[in-house]
Scaffold this motif. Structure first.
Motif, PDB file in Angstrom:
ATOM      1  N   MET A   1     113.668  49.218 -41.390  1.00 36.99           N
ATOM      2  CA  MET A   1     114.994  49.430 -41.998  1.00 36.99           C
ATOM      3  C   MET A   1     116.093  49.154 -40.991  1.00 36.99           C
ATOM      4  O   MET A   1     115.874  49.171 -39.779  1.00 36.99           O
ATOM      5  CB  MET A   1     115.129  50.872 -42.510  1.00 36.99           C
ATOM      6  CG  MET A   1     115.034  51.909 -41.404  1.00 36.99           C
ATOM      7  SD  MET A   1     115.500  53.574 -41.977  1.00 36.99           S
ATOM      8  CE  MET A   1     113.955  54.126 -42.645  1.00 36.99           C
ATOM      9  N   VAL A   2     117.268  48.879 -41.553  1.00 41.91           N
ATOM     10  CA  VAL A   2     118.495  48.908 -40.752  1.00 41.91           C
ATOM     11  C   VAL A   2     119.053  50.312 -40.943  1.00 41.91           C
ATOM     12  O   VAL A   2     119.286  50.742 -42.070  1.00 41.91           O
ATOM     13  CB  VAL A   2     119.503  47.848 -41.247  1.00 41.91           C
ATOM     14  CG1 VAL A   2     120.849  47.994 -40.550  1.00 41.91           C
ATOM     15  CG2 VAL A   2     118.936  46.440 -41.043  1.00 41.91           C
ATOM     16  N   VAL A   3     119.224  51.038 -39.844  1.00 34.96           N
ATOM     17  CA  VAL A   3     119.587  52.450 -39.967  1.00 34.96           C
ATOM     18  C   VAL A   3     121.104  52.588 -40.063  1.00 34.96           C
ATOM     19  O   VAL A   3     121.844  52.077 -39.214  1.00 34.96           O
ATOM     20  CB  VAL A   3     119.061  53.256 -38.758  1.00 34.96           C
ATOM     21  CG1 VAL A   3     119.377  54.749 -38.943  1.00 34.96           C
ATOM     22  CG2 VAL A   3     117.555  53.044 -38.601  1.00 34.96           C
TER      23      VAL A   3
ATOM     24  N   PRO B   1     130.028  49.522 -41.645  1.00 37.14           N
ATOM     25  CA  PRO B   1     128.894  49.245 -42.539  1.00 37.14           C
ATOM     26  C   PRO B   1     128.761  47.764 -42.896  1.00 37.14           C
ATOM     27  O   PRO B   1     127.660  47.288 -43.181  1.00 37.14           O
ATOM     28  CB  PRO B   1     129.192  50.091 -43.782  1.00 37.14           C
ATOM     29  CG  PRO B   1     130.620  50.483 -43.686  1.00 37.14           C
ATOM     30  CD  PRO B   1     131.014  50.434 -42.234  1.00 37.14           C
ATOM     31  N   ALA B   2     129.871  47.026 -42.863  1.00 35.20           N
ATOM     32  CA  ALA B   2     129.803  45.599 -43.209  1.00 35.20           C
ATOM     33  C   ALA B   2     128.886  44.864 -42.228  1.00 35.20           C
ATOM     34  O   ALA B   2     128.179  43.925 -42.611  1.00 35.20           O
ATOM     35  CB  ALA B   2     131.204  44.988 -43.193  1.00 35.20           C
ATOM     36  N   LEU B   3     128.880  45.293 -40.979  1.00 33.20           N
ATOM     37  CA  LEU B   3     128.032  44.624 -39.991  1.00 33.20           C
ATOM     38  C   LEU B   3     126.563  44.964 -40.222  1.00 33.20           C
ATOM     39  O   LEU B   3     125.686  44.103 -40.093  1.00 33.20           O
ATOM     40  CB  LEU B   3     128.468  45.016 -38.583  1.00 33.20           C
ATOM     41  CG  LEU B   3     129.914  44.618 -38.232  1.00 33.20           C
ATOM     42  CD1 LEU B   3     130.277  45.086 -36.837  1.00 33.20           C
ATOM     43  CD2 LEU B   3     130.097  43.114 -38.360  1.00 33.20           C
ATOM     44  N   GLU B   4     126.295  46.210 -40.569  1.00 30.96           N
ATOM     45  CA  GLU B   4     124.912  46.571 -40.903  1.00 30.96           C
ATOM     46  C   GLU B   4     124.425  45.783 -42.119  1.00 30.96           C
ATOM     47  O   GLU B   4     123.272  45.358 -42.176  1.00 30.96           O
ATOM     48  CB  GLU B   4     124.819  48.074 -41.186  1.00 30.96           C
ATOM     49  CG  GLU B   4     125.112  48.934 -39.961  1.00 30.96           C
ATOM     50  CD  GLU B   4     125.345  50.390 -40.314  1.00 30.96           C
ATOM     51  OE1 GLU B   4     125.732  51.148 -39.406  1.00 30.96           O
ATOM     52  OE2 GLU B   4     125.153  50.777 -41.491  1.00 30.96           O
ATOM     53  N   ARG B   5     125.326  45.579 -43.072  1.00 32.82           N
ATOM     54  CA  ARG B   5     124.951  44.812 -44.273  1.00 32.82           C
ATOM     55  C   ARG B   5     124.642  43.363 -43.916  1.00 32.82           C
ATOM     56  O   ARG B   5     123.726  42.769 -44.481  1.00 32.82           O
ATOM     57  CB  ARG B   5     126.064  44.874 -45.321  1.00 32.82           C
ATOM     58  CG  ARG B   5     126.093  46.196 -46.059  1.00 32.82           C
ATOM     59  CD  ARG B   5     127.057  46.143 -47.250  1.00 32.82           C
ATOM     60  NE  ARG B   5     127.553  47.488 -47.502  1.00 32.82           N
ATOM     61  CZ  ARG B   5     128.771  47.922 -47.184  1.00 32.82           C
ATOM     62  NH1 ARG B   5     129.660  47.092 -46.647  1.00 32.82           N
ATOM     63  NH2 ARG B   5     129.116  49.156 -47.410  1.00 32.82           N
ATOM     64  N   VAL B   6     125.432  42.795 -43.004  1.00 36.40           N
ATOM     65  CA  VAL B   6     125.163  41.416 -42.573  1.00 36.40           C
ATOM     66  C   VAL B   6     123.741  41.338 -42.016  1.00 36.40           C
ATOM     67  O   VAL B   6     122.955  40.450 -42.381  1.00 36.40           O
ATOM     68  CB  VAL B   6     126.185  40.962 -41.500  1.00 36.40           C
ATOM     69  CG1 VAL B   6     125.705  39.707 -40.778  1.00 36.40           C
ATOM     70  CG2 VAL B   6     127.553  40.719 -42.133  1.00 36.40           C
ATOM     71  N   TYR B   7     123.390  42.277 -41.149  1.00 39.70           N
ATOM     72  CA  TYR B   7     122.066  42.232 -40.533  1.00 39.70           C
ATOM     73  C   TYR B   7     120.972  42.470 -41.585  1.00 39.70           C
ATOM     74  O   TYR B   7     119.934  41.806 -41.593  1.00 39.70           O
ATOM     75  CB  TYR B   7     121.947  43.259 -39.398  1.00 39.70           C
ATOM     76  CG  TYR B   7     120.755  42.953 -38.525  1.00 39.70           C
ATOM     77  CD1 TYR B   7     120.914  42.233 -37.351  1.00 39.70           C
ATOM     78  CD2 TYR B   7     119.463  43.315 -38.923  1.00 39.70           C
ATOM     79  CE1 TYR B   7     119.821  41.896 -36.576  1.00 39.70           C
ATOM     80  CE2 TYR B   7     118.370  42.976 -38.165  1.00 39.70           C
ATOM     81  CZ  TYR B   7     118.542  42.272 -36.989  1.00 39.70           C
ATOM     82  OH  TYR B   7     117.451  41.915 -36.239  1.00 39.70           O
ATOM     83  N   SER B   8     121.247  43.417 -42.472  1.00 39.02           N
ATOM     84  CA  SER B   8     120.273  43.743 -43.512  1.00 39.02           C
ATOM     85  C   SER B   8     119.984  42.530 -44.399  1.00 39.02           C
ATOM     86  O   SER B   8     118.830  42.181 -44.675  1.00 39.02           O
ATOM     87  CB  SER B   8     120.816  44.916 -44.340  1.00 39.02           C
ATOM     88  OG  SER B   8     120.026  45.132 -45.479  1.00 39.02           O
TER      89      SER B   8
END
Ligand SMILES: [Zn+2]
Length: 431
Positions: free
Chosen positions: A162-164, A170-177
């Motif tokens: 998972m991406v924690v 959050p936009a950056l986590e979404r990019v990685y996800s």
């Protein structure tokens, strides 16, 4: 359109000078940032220009028994980060643990419970050490992060797939996800983690954990995660701005100051702490006539005033961003708002044409987001020229000009622009 749009002449046949040449990419550079409890070096490697303003840190492993991310870091050494960004790679933040195949360092401490934010004494698998930041590996990372201030930090762990979710952007986590295919999920709020220390100490920067699957990554997985890390760098890369200053000499500054006195009661030509960004389009097909209109300091035909009108930025149809005026100077682009706004012109014949041009829009949104981040401007204060009168910052001492506006970027168009703006990373991520 600009205040002078009606006076713009047809496109001159002059071709614009070429954009700034790309900077050469220097070889990767490594350094020892500290030593482990047993004296092993902790190495950091920079890939990309030492002058890059935006840095992305990737840590391959901090638990010695969770090594899969090291292969991603190994691959990132051979990549070329996006312009304006550099990667800092720490393949192994816990070399003693890696040598022993252990989660902990040589002193039996879980380094990811040893950081000073919400540290508390813990035993066993989450052994937190005798005090906050007690371990040499923790100290090395802290010093390094304080020195380099990475805009984004990725920490690889295993094996939760998972991406924690963090308290960063959050936009950056979404990019990685999205790029990695790992779902974005929440974990308990552990004590003393590196991520929570970074996100609370360096506001506006984002640090988060990527939990890879158990076992080593296969070659496709390594490529996928390296691409995801690079897409993160792209997401925070600063826009390329081509400087094409118009003359703004002492006379023009004096004229701007006199204008600010007449219209705003402000005895200054400088733009201080801007609160608004105003979007326009030029009613031209090319950049050159826009430059030629803004460059001379002459009264505009519409209101007959000095200084000459201008905008801080002009975005061409191919996405080239030209900066004509420093954001420390007031520019005459929007009646009522010149005292506190940055003006952005878009080359085009209509706002629909601008919004329908993907390259121009990508440049425009990125530039606007960066200016928002730099000056703390909220999205509701990114407005179209036609919205000037409803801005809470609208101010005009000359009565006959209080209702003056232009037709460009009316509310429905500006609403569409703001919606697209909100899909980008947070302003602070692009500051
Ligand atoms: Zn306008």
């Amino acid at each position: 359109m600009s205040i002078l749009a009606s006076a713009l002449v047809a496109a001159a046949a002059l071709s614009a000078p070429s954009a700034d040449a790309p900077a050469p990419v220097p070889a990767a550079r490594g350094e020892v940032i500290g030593r482990s409890a047993e004296g092993r070096p902790i190495r950091a490697l920079r890939v990309g220009s030492p002058r890059a303003r935006v840095k992305v840190l990737v840590v391959g492993a901090v638990h010695g028994n969770e090594p899969a991310g090291r292969a991603v870091v190994e691959r990132l050494r051979r990549t070329k980060p996006p312009r304006g960004t550099a990667l800092w790679l720490i393949e192994d933040a816990n070399p003693d643990g890696s040598a022993a195949g252990s989660r902990h360092n040589a002193g039996g401490v879980d380094l990811n419970r040893n950081f000073p934010y919400r540290w508390r004494p813990q035993d066993g698998v989450y052994e937190s050490g005798p005090g906050p930041g007690s371990e040499p590996e923790t100290q090395a990372i802290m010093r390094f992060v304080e020195r380099e201030r990475p805009r984004v930090t990725l920490w690889y762990h295993q094996a939760l797939r998972m991406v924690v979710k963090s308290t960063g952007d959050p936009a950056l986590e979404r990019v990685y996800s999205r790029r990695s295919g790992l779902p974005r999920k929440r974990l308990p709020r552990y004590h003393g983690t590196a991520v929570s220390w970074q996100n609370t100490t360096f506001r506006g920067d984002t640090s988060f954990v990527v939990e890879l699957a158990g076992g080593p990554l296969d070659a496709a997985g390594v490529r996928r995660h390296a691409r995801a890390a690079l897409s993160l760098a792209r997401a925070v890369a600063p826009p390329t701005v081509v400087r094409r200053p118009i003359p703004f000499d002492a006379q023009r500054k004096a004229d701007m100051r006199a204008y600010a006195r007449r219209h705003y009661g402000i005895d200054d030509h400088r733009l201080r702490d801007p609160k608004v960004i105003v979007q326009h389009y030029t009613v031209t097909d090319t950049f050159q006539p826009v430059y030629d209109t803004f460059a001379p300091n002459r009264p505009d035909p519409e209101l007959g005033e000095l200084p000459g009108v201008c905008a801080h930025y002009v975005i061409d149809r191919d996405g080239t961003i030209y900066q004509l005026v420093s954001t420390r100077l007031m520019c005459r682009h929007t009646v009522g708002l010149n005292w506190t706004s940055i003006g952005i012109e878009h080359v085009g014949q209509s706002d629909a044409q601008v919004l329908g041009n993907p390259r121009q829009m990508a440049a425009s949104l990125r530039l606007t987001r960066m200016l928002q981040g730099r000056h703390g401007i909220s999205t509701r204060n990114v407005i179209g020229h036609n919205e000037n009168r409803s801005s809470p910052f609208h101010r005009e001492r000359v009565a006959r000009l209080r209702s003056q506006t232009h037709g460009d970027f009316p509310k429905p168009v500006a609403d569409a622009y703001r919606r697209r703006l909100e899909l980008l990373p947070a302003p602070a991520s692009l500051r």
